[in-house]
Structures are given as C-alpha cells and as structure tokens.
Design a protein around this motif. Structure first.
Motif, mmCIF file in Angstrom:
data_model
loop_
_atom_site.group_PDB
_atom_site.id
_atom_site.type_symbol
_atom_site.label_atom_id
_atom_site.label_comp_id
_atom_site.label_asym_id
_atom_site.label_seq_id
_atom_site.Cartn_x
_atom_site.Cartn_y
_atom_site.Cartn_z
ATOM 1 N N PRO A 17 -1.960 16.012 -6.344
ATOM 2 C CA PRO A 17 -1.642 15.079 -7.481
ATOM 3 C C PRO A 17 -2.980 15.078 -8.457
ATOM 4 C CG PRO A 17 -1.073 14.281 -5.521
ATOM 5 C CD PRO A 17 -1.499 15.471 -5.291
ATOM 6 N N PRO A 18 -2.941 15.011 -9.988
ATOM 7 C CA PRO A 18 -4.023 14.904 -10.881
ATOM 8 C C PRO A 18 -4.987 13.908 -10.396
ATOM 9 C CG PRO A 18 -1.667 14.935 -11.900
ATOM 10 C CD PRO A 18 -1.662 14.749 -10.378
ATOM 11 N N ASN A 19 -4.554 12.520 -10.080
ATOM 12 C CA ASN A 19 -5.678 11.855 -9.801
ATOM 13 C C ASN A 19 -6.153 11.603 -8.323
ATOM 14 O OD1 ASN A 19 -5.413 10.753 -12.547
ATOM 15 N ND2 ASN A 19 -3.830 9.624 -12.264
ATOM 16 N N GLY A 20 -5.214 12.401 -7.502
ATOM 17 C CA GLY A 20 -5.389 12.301 -6.075
ATOM 18 C C GLY A 20 -4.454 11.563 -5.616
ATOM 19 N N PHE A 21 -4.468 11.722 -4.013
ATOM 20 C CA PHE A 21 -3.477 11.132 -3.145
ATOM 21 C C PHE A 21 -3.829 9.361 -3.087
ATOM 22 C CE2 PHE A 21 -2.928 15.263 -1.781
ATOM 23 C CZ PHE A 21 -1.588 15.497 -1.815
ATOM 24 N N ASP A 22 -2.904 8.688 -3.140
ATOM 25 C CA ASP A 22 -3.266 7.149 -3.005
ATOM 26 C C ASP A 22 -3.588 6.824 -1.572
ATOM 27 O OD1 ASP A 22 -1.906 6.513 -5.413
ATOM 28 O OD2 ASP A 22 0.121 7.121 -4.819
ATOM 29 N N VAL A 23 -2.968 7.481 -0.437
ATOM 30 C CA VAL A 23 -3.429 7.274 0.876
ATOM 31 C C VAL A 23 -3.764 8.615 1.636
ATOM 32 C CG1 VAL A 23 -2.476 6.179 3.011
ATOM 33 C CG2 VAL A 23 -1.935 4.904 0.803
ATOM 34 N N LEU A 24 -4.712 8.389 2.480
ATOM 35 C CA LEU A 24 -5.062 9.557 3.295
ATOM 36 C C LEU A 24 -4.905 8.779 4.856
ATOM 37 C CD1 LEU A 24 -8.031 11.866 3.197
ATOM 38 C CD2 LEU A 24 -7.476 10.912 5.430
ATOM 39 N N GLY B 200 7.895 4.059 2.930
ATOM 40 C CA GLY B 200 8.367 3.901 1.290
ATOM 41 C C GLY B 200 7.394 4.890 0.486
ATOM 42 N N ALA B 201 6.950 5.836 1.118
ATOM 43 C CA ALA B 201 5.914 6.653 0.179
ATOM 44 C C ALA B 201 6.820 7.525 -0.482
ATOM 45 C CB ALA B 201 5.168 7.600 1.165
ATOM 46 N N SER B 202 6.212 7.951 -1.740
ATOM 47 C CA SER B 202 7.517 8.751 -2.564
ATOM 48 C C SER B 202 7.000 10.318 -2.243
ATOM 49 C CB SER B 202 6.876 8.521 -3.946
ATOM 50 O OG SER B 202 5.435 8.881 -4.623
ATOM 51 N N ARG B 203 5.869 10.617 -1.843
ATOM 52 C CA ARG B 203 5.453 11.892 -1.425
ATOM 53 C C ARG B 203 4.466 12.165 -0.229
ATOM 54 N NH1 ARG B 203 2.010 16.546 -4.940
ATOM 55 N NH2 ARG B 203 2.529 18.162 -3.493
ATOM 56 N N VAL B 204 4.807 12.692 0.590
ATOM 57 C CA VAL B 204 3.759 13.063 1.984
ATOM 58 C C VAL B 204 3.465 14.442 1.964
ATOM 59 C CG1 VAL B 204 3.472 12.397 4.137
ATOM 60 C CG2 VAL B 204 4.893 10.931 3.154
ATOM 61 N N VAL B 205 2.222 14.785 1.862
ATOM 62 C CA VAL B 205 1.717 16.254 2.335
ATOM 63 C C VAL B 205 1.133 16.196 3.640
ATOM 64 C CG1 VAL B 205 0.333 18.116 1.384
ATOM 65 C CG2 VAL B 205 1.551 16.520 -0.216
ATOM 66 N N ALA B 206 1.943 16.926 4.368
ATOM 67 C CA ALA B 206 1.284 16.877 5.948
ATOM 68 C C ALA B 206 0.625 18.389 6.117
ATOM 69 C CB ALA B 206 2.754 16.888 6.881
ATOM 70 N N LEU C 149 0.944 -1.147 0.163
ATOM 71 C CA LEU C 149 0.093 0.084 0.075
ATOM 72 C C LEU C 149 0.915 1.380 -0.010
ATOM 73 C CD1 LEU C 149 -2.734 1.288 0.302
ATOM 74 C CD2 LEU C 149 -2.490 1.147 2.811
ATOM 75 N N MET C 150 1.781 1.393 0.688
ATOM 76 C CA MET C 150 2.701 2.345 1.139
ATOM 77 C C MET C 150 4.109 2.567 0.094
ATOM 78 S SD MET C 150 1.039 3.879 3.255
ATOM 79 C CE MET C 150 2.299 5.061 3.609
ATOM 80 N N ASN C 151 4.751 1.352 -0.495
ATOM 81 C CA ASN C 151 5.636 1.782 -1.382
ATOM 82 C C ASN C 151 5.455 2.515 -2.484
ATOM 83 O OD1 ASN C 151 8.470 1.747 -1.919
ATOM 84 N ND2 ASN C 151 8.059 -0.424 -3.219
ATOM 85 N N GLY C 152 5.982 3.928 -2.585
ATOM 86 C CA GLY C 152 5.812 4.611 -3.775
ATOM 87 C C GLY C 152 4.507 5.588 -3.781
#
Length: 199
Positions: free
Chosen positions: A150-157, A90-96, A66-69
């Motif tokens: 991100p254009p398609n939205g975030f992968d994880v909230l 392993g997230a590629s980008r985190v917006v806090a 779930l988290m890698n990339g």
C-alpha cells in the motif's frame, strides 16, 4: 597501466565471487530456517498453547477501532491463524507472508476453506466473509518484490515472532525490517512490547 587494469579486473572478480558465496550461504541458512518451520508439529504446539493463541485473538478482536477497515501485514504467518483473526476483526486487506513454501500453502488452504482467500478474479463474498487474505511465499525482507505494498504502508503489523525465552525463533530482525519498510507512520504493531523477567 596494464597492471592496474589487471588489478581492477581481479578486484572486481573477487567481489563478484564473494557476493556469490555470501548469497549461497544466506540461501542455505534461510532454507534450513524455513525448513524447520515446515513441520506441523511446531505449529500444533503453538496453536495448542491456549493462553498464547487467545491473547493474540483477543488483541485483534477486541480492538475494532484499530482493526476495522485496516490493512494488515502478518509476518511469518505459519498456518495463518493471526490473519484469520485480523480478517474476523474487520481488516479490509490482510497480507500473510511466510518464507516456508509448505506453510504458505497451508495458510492459503486455511484462508480458502474459511472463505477469506483474496481472489482478484472474484470480488464476491463466500461463506459469509469478505475475501481479504492474500498469502505470499517470501521472506518479509523481499515482500516489495512480490506485491505492491500500500502506498502509505500497512496500518497494522502482526506477528507471532516470540519463541522460548522470547527471542528463540530469530524472527525479530524480520519484524523490525517490516516495521521500518512497510508499516505506515504511526501504524500499530501487535505485539509491540515484551518483557523478560528473571526470577
């Protein structure tokens, strides 16, 4: 005819006045709410809850598929602990995101001190970790005014939105807003379910 024009102008002025008063009231409520989370005491208490903190850590670190990339949105980041866990997972980008200026500053320092603060002017790695965390001082509802989502939205909230009796922190509406506006279709929310049990 002049009478109806005068009525229209009066109606328009009343609407503007009401909107102004409402905006001031909302700002006052927001300032009080975010001000209450500017105290280190409440964050120390949450971080000191080992069972709670370990549960969030394990949920993030034990889900590499779930988290890698992944691109991750941390709503109400506080000190930034969940963002650190997401980066370590392993997230590629985190917006806090945090509405408290003080806690946004703390989260920025925490990410920087751990070598994880994203700096668009320096695409290098520090202290052995990729620079993936961006801290944004804003309400979740206004995030798209501060950054490019991100254009398609975030992968994880992710969000540590639960308080005493589950709903005490009054953050659920912000998490739901972020889910509906910034999470990609089929994206994951951690946590995504909760149960209140009466004994």
């Amino acid at each position: 005819n002049n009478g109806s024009l005068s009525e229209e102008q009066t109606d328009r002025q009343l609407k503007i006045t009401r909107a102004s008063v409402t905006a001031k009231e909302i700002k006052k409520v927001d300032d009080n709410y975010f001000g209450s989370y500017s105290s280190f005491g409440i964050h120390r208490e949450m971080l000191g809850d080992k069972v709670r903190t370990d549960a969030y850590r394990d949920a993030l670190l034990d889900n590499p598929s779930l988290m890698n990339g992944a691109t991750v949105l941390d709503v109400g980041c506080g000190t930034g602990i969940l963002s650190l866990f997401a980066a370590k997972a392993g997230a590629s980008r985190v917006v806090a995101v945090d509405g408290s200026a003080k806690m946004s500053s703390v989260a920025t320092h925490v990410a920087k001190n751990n070598g994880l603060l994203y700096d668009e002017n320096a695409n290098t790695e520090q202290k052995g970790g990729p620079q993936v965390i961006s801290v944004v001082h804003t309400k979740a509802e206004e995030l798209n005014h501060k950054i490019v989502v991100p254009p398609n939205g975030f992968d994880v909230l992710v969000s540590e939105w639960m308080g005493y009796c589950l709903l005490y922190e009054s953050m659920l509406s912000s998490v739901i807003y972020a889910r509906d506006h910034f999470l990609k279709p089929g994206g994951a929310i951690l946590p995504d379910t909760a149960t209140i049990v009466s004994l």
